[in-house]
Design a protein around this motif. Structure first.
Motif, PDB file in Angstrom:
ATOM      1  N   PHE A  68       0.823  -1.204   0.000  1.00 60.11           N
ATOM      2  CA  PHE A  68       0.000   0.000   0.000  1.00 60.11           C
ATOM      3  C   PHE A  68       0.860   1.258   0.000  1.00 60.11           C
ATOM      4  O   PHE A  68       2.025   1.242   0.399  1.00 60.11           O
ATOM      5  CB  PHE A  68      -0.916   0.011   1.228  1.00 60.11           C
ATOM      6  CG  PHE A  68      -1.922  -1.106   1.247  1.00 60.11           C
ATOM      7  CD1 PHE A  68      -3.080  -1.031   0.487  1.00 60.11           C
ATOM      8  CD2 PHE A  68      -1.705  -2.239   2.019  1.00 60.11           C
ATOM      9  CE1 PHE A  68      -4.002  -2.062   0.503  1.00 60.11           C
ATOM     10  CE2 PHE A  68      -2.624  -3.275   2.042  1.00 60.11           C
ATOM     11  CZ  PHE A  68      -3.785  -3.186   1.273  1.00 60.11           C
ATOM     12  N   GLY A  69       0.242   2.352  -0.420  1.00 57.49           N
ATOM     13  CA  GLY A  69       0.915   3.637  -0.424  1.00 57.49           C
ATOM     14  C   GLY A  69       1.016   4.232   0.964  1.00 57.49           C
ATOM     15  O   GLY A  69       0.340   3.814   1.913  1.00 57.49           O
ATOM     16  N   ALA A  70       1.883   5.239   1.086  1.00 58.42           N
ATOM     17  CA  ALA A  70       2.068   5.928   2.365  1.00 58.42           C
ATOM     18  C   ALA A  70       0.740   6.509   2.845  1.00 58.42           C
ATOM     19  O   ALA A  70      -0.079   6.981   2.048  1.00 58.42           O
ATOM     20  CB  ALA A  70       3.106   7.033   2.209  1.00 58.42           C
ATOM     21  N   GLY A  71       0.529   6.476   4.149  1.00 54.82           N
ATOM     22  CA  GLY A  71      -0.705   6.960   4.733  1.00 54.82           C
ATOM     23  C   GLY A  71      -1.744   5.877   4.946  1.00 54.82           C
ATOM     24  O   GLY A  71      -2.790   6.128   5.580  1.00 54.82           O
ATOM     25  N   MET A  72      -1.476   4.664   4.423  1.00 58.06           N
ATOM     26  CA  MET A  72      -2.424   3.554   4.575  1.00 58.06           C
ATOM     27  C   MET A  72      -1.879   2.510   5.543  1.00 58.06           C
ATOM     28  O   MET A  72      -2.152   1.319   5.422  1.00 58.06           O
ATOM     29  CB  MET A  72      -2.720   2.925   3.209  1.00 58.06           C
ATOM     30  CG  MET A  72      -3.367   3.885   2.223  1.00 58.06           C
ATOM     31  SD  MET A  72      -3.961   3.061   0.730  1.00 58.06           S
ATOM     32  CE  MET A  72      -5.290   2.047   1.395  1.00 58.06           C
ATOM     33  N   GLU A  73      -1.109   2.965   6.521  1.00 61.30           N
ATOM     34  CA  GLU A  73      -0.461   2.040   7.463  1.00 61.30           C
ATOM     35  C   GLU A  73      -1.473   1.180   8.220  1.00 61.30           C
ATOM     36  O   GLU A  73      -1.250  -0.022   8.419  1.00 61.30           O
ATOM     37  CB  GLU A  73       0.416   2.838   8.437  1.00 61.30           C
ATOM     38  CG  GLU A  73       1.737   3.311   7.839  1.00 61.30           C
ATOM     39  CD  GLU A  73       1.577   4.501   6.910  1.00 61.30           C
ATOM     40  OE1 GLU A  73       2.511   4.775   6.129  1.00 61.30           O
ATOM     41  OE2 GLU A  73       0.508   5.164   6.968  1.00 61.30           O
ATOM     42  N   GLU A  74      -2.574   1.761   8.642  1.00 60.37           N
ATOM     43  CA  GLU A  74      -3.547   0.991   9.421  1.00 60.37           C
ATOM     44  C   GLU A  74      -4.099  -0.174   8.611  1.00 60.37           C
ATOM     45  O   GLU A  74      -4.184  -1.305   9.105  1.00 60.37           O
ATOM     46  CB  GLU A  74      -4.687   1.898   9.887  1.00 60.37           C
ATOM     47  CG  GLU A  74      -5.706   1.179  10.780  1.00 60.37           C
ATOM     48  CD  GLU A  74      -6.775   2.111  11.322  1.00 60.37           C
ATOM     49  OE1 GLU A  74      -7.756   1.605  11.917  1.00 60.37           O
ATOM     50  OE2 GLU A  74      -6.652   3.347  11.157  1.00 60.37           O
ATOM     51  N   LYS A  75      -4.471   0.082   7.384  1.00 55.41           N
ATOM     52  CA  LYS A  75      -4.987  -0.981   6.516  1.00 55.41           C
ATOM     53  C   LYS A  75      -3.894  -2.003   6.202  1.00 55.41           C
ATOM     54  O   LYS A  75      -4.149  -3.221   6.209  1.00 55.41           O
ATOM     55  CB  LYS A  75      -5.533  -0.395   5.215  1.00 55.41           C
ATOM     56  CG  LYS A  75      -6.213  -1.430   4.312  1.00 55.41           C
ATOM     57  CD  LYS A  75      -6.835  -0.766   3.111  1.00 55.41           C
ATOM     58  CE  LYS A  75      -7.580  -1.776   2.237  1.00 55.41           C
ATOM     59  NZ  LYS A  75      -8.745  -2.357   2.926  1.00 55.41           N
ATOM     60  N   ALA A  76      -2.688  -1.514   5.946  1.00 58.28           N
ATOM     61  CA  ALA A  76      -1.577  -2.418   5.639  1.00 58.28           C
ATOM     62  C   ALA A  76      -1.327  -3.378   6.790  1.00 58.28           C
ATOM     63  O   ALA A  76      -1.211  -4.594   6.593  1.00 58.28           O
ATOM     64  CB  ALA A  76      -0.318  -1.612   5.331  1.00 58.28           C
ATOM     65  N   HIS A  77      -1.268  -2.860   8.009  1.00 57.13           N
ATOM     66  CA  HIS A  77      -0.974  -3.703   9.170  1.00 57.13           C
ATOM     67  C   HIS A  77      -2.110  -4.678   9.464  1.00 57.13           C
ATOM     68  O   HIS A  77      -1.875  -5.788   9.947  1.00 57.13           O
ATOM     69  CB  HIS A  77      -0.698  -2.829  10.393  1.00 57.13           C
ATOM     70  CG  HIS A  77       0.485  -1.938  10.228  1.00 57.13           C
ATOM     71  ND1 HIS A  77       0.866  -1.004  11.163  1.00 57.13           N
ATOM     72  CD2 HIS A  77       1.398  -1.830   9.210  1.00 57.13           C
ATOM     73  CE1 HIS A  77       1.942  -0.354  10.747  1.00 57.13           C
ATOM     74  NE2 HIS A  77       2.274  -0.843   9.558  1.00 57.13           N
ATOM     75  N   GLU A  78      -3.335  -4.279   9.157  1.00 55.98           N
ATOM     76  CA  GLU A  78      -4.487  -5.174   9.367  1.00 55.98           C
ATOM     77  C   GLU A  78      -4.318  -6.468   8.585  1.00 55.98           C
ATOM     78  O   GLU A  78      -4.709  -7.545   9.049  1.00 55.98           O
ATOM     79  CB  GLU A  78      -5.763  -4.456   8.936  1.00 55.98           C
ATOM     80  CG  GLU A  78      -7.026  -5.311   9.056  1.00 55.98           C
ATOM     81  CD  GLU A  78      -8.263  -4.617   8.504  1.00 55.98           C
ATOM     82  OE1 GLU A  78      -9.327  -5.260   8.475  1.00 55.98           O
ATOM     83  OE2 GLU A  78      -8.162  -3.432   8.094  1.00 55.98           O
ATOM     84  N   PHE A  79      -3.710  -6.362   7.409  1.00 51.69           N
ATOM     85  CA  PHE A  79      -3.531  -7.540   6.561  1.00 51.69           C
ATOM     86  C   PHE A  79      -2.088  -8.051   6.565  1.00 51.69           C
ATOM     87  O   PHE A  79      -1.721  -8.898   5.754  1.00 51.69           O
ATOM     88  CB  PHE A  79      -3.969  -7.220   5.129  1.00 51.69           C
ATOM     89  CG  PHE A  79      -5.447  -6.965   5.004  1.00 51.69           C
ATOM     90  CD1 PHE A  79      -6.340  -8.016   4.953  1.00 51.69           C
ATOM     91  CD2 PHE A  79      -5.936  -5.674   4.965  1.00 51.69           C
ATOM     92  CE1 PHE A  79      -7.698  -7.792   4.850  1.00 51.69           C
ATOM     93  CE2 PHE A  79      -7.296  -5.427   4.865  1.00 51.69           C
ATOM     94  CZ  PHE A  79      -8.185  -6.499   4.817  1.00 51.69           C
TER      95      PHE A  79
END
Length: 310
Positions: free
Chosen positions: A236-247
């Protein structure tokens, strides 16, 4: 050494990219190659490169999600049709052996070469060593067991300075081989010659780190320390850390931060979400470059040369 990015997508194939697979061609004289992950249609991607299946020597699987292994059975089977007769070493998480054996049994597939399967837990550390390379494995943080691999090339002696040997009275013969192997020799006139006196600078071994799917974690940093080339997922792009870590994934910024903290020389990002087109990769690259300048957002069939230091 050269590396081909056979697939750079995450989850499933898209019209922009195939799913994950990376090939590493080893130096001369052997010119064999290793494969890291084998998503669906990896063998189709190989047809667009100079790589030959009969020269495949080892396969390293990072984890057992389908986008990293669905292309493996077909590829291994095709190797027999491509004249492959030498053994292949297969490394991967526990479960890779029954996965391969079940498919081969059901499909009545028979190989013309020996397939040696090593199931790993991640606690092994160094899993492979020979005269040229060492491979270390460590567990990353994902939704399933996922590994990263660190490939370390051993230092090689420098070029033999033949003119210096001849000046010292040593003609071509067995003594050349001894000094090339790092042994001191004695000239016909009784002079002891040290290897460093008649060889050029040593070739410093290269380090390549290839990480499977992961959130930012300590082992990713450990494996990447001082790497000449770091291959890091950036789903994922920068700023999407929460979604990235969820998966269980990273963003472009996090991949770049790991490269910077580890002192890596070059970063290649891969495993991009299908939400990104190839036209988006320039922006993803710029996000990472804000943290680590020497970065490339990989496209399918990208070829990268792993250069020696100095």
């Amino acid at each position: 050494m050269k590396m081909w990015f056979l697939g750079t997508g995450a989850g499933r194939p898209s019209k922009y990219r195939n799913v994950t697979a990376v090939a590493l061609k080893l130096p001369e004289p052997d010119c064999n190659w290793w494969l890291f992950d084998a998503g669906e249609a990896t063998q189709h991607q190989i047809m667009h490169t100079p790589l030959k299946l009969n020269k495949l020597e080892a396969v390293f699987i990072t984890h057992l999600h389908g986008d990293h292994i669905y292309g493996l059975p077909g590829l291994l089977s095709s190797r027999s049709f491509d004249g492959g007769v030498t053994p292949v070493q297969l490394y991967g998480p526990v479960g890779i052996k029954p996965f391969i054996e079940t498919i081969f049994n059901v499909s009545a597939t028979r190989l013309d070469y020996e397939l040696v399967i090593h199931e790993l837990t991640g606690d092994e550390g160094i899993i492979f060593e020979d005269d040229c390379f060492q491979v270390e494995v460590a567990t990353l943080e994902h939704r399933v067991v996922s590994f990263g691999y660190r490939i370390t090339e051993r230092d090689q002696p420098g070029k033999l300075l033949v003119h210096k040997l001849k000046e010292l009275g040593v003609e071509a013969g067995p003594l050349y081989g001894q000094v090339k192997q790092g042994h001191a020799i004695t000239s016909p006139t009784g002079v002891v010659i040290q290897p460093q006196d008649v060889t050029g600078p040593a070739h410093i071994g290269r380090v390549i780190t290839i990480l499977g799917d992961t959130k930012p974690c300590g082992n990713a940093l450990h494996l990447a320390m001082g790497a000449d080339l770091l291959v890091h997922e950036a789903t994922f792009g920068a700023g999407m850390e929460e979604k990235a870590h969820e998966f269980g994934h990273c963003t472009t910024a996090e991949a770049a931060q790991t490269a910077a903290q580890a002192g890596s020389r070059q970063l290649v990002m891969t495993h991009f979400s299908g939400r990104y087109s190839n036209e988006d990769l320039g922006a993803l690259e710029a996000e990472a470059a804000a943290h680590f300048p020497n970065v490339i957002a990989a496209r399918d069939l990208l070829n990268v040369e792993v250069k020696r230091r100095g």
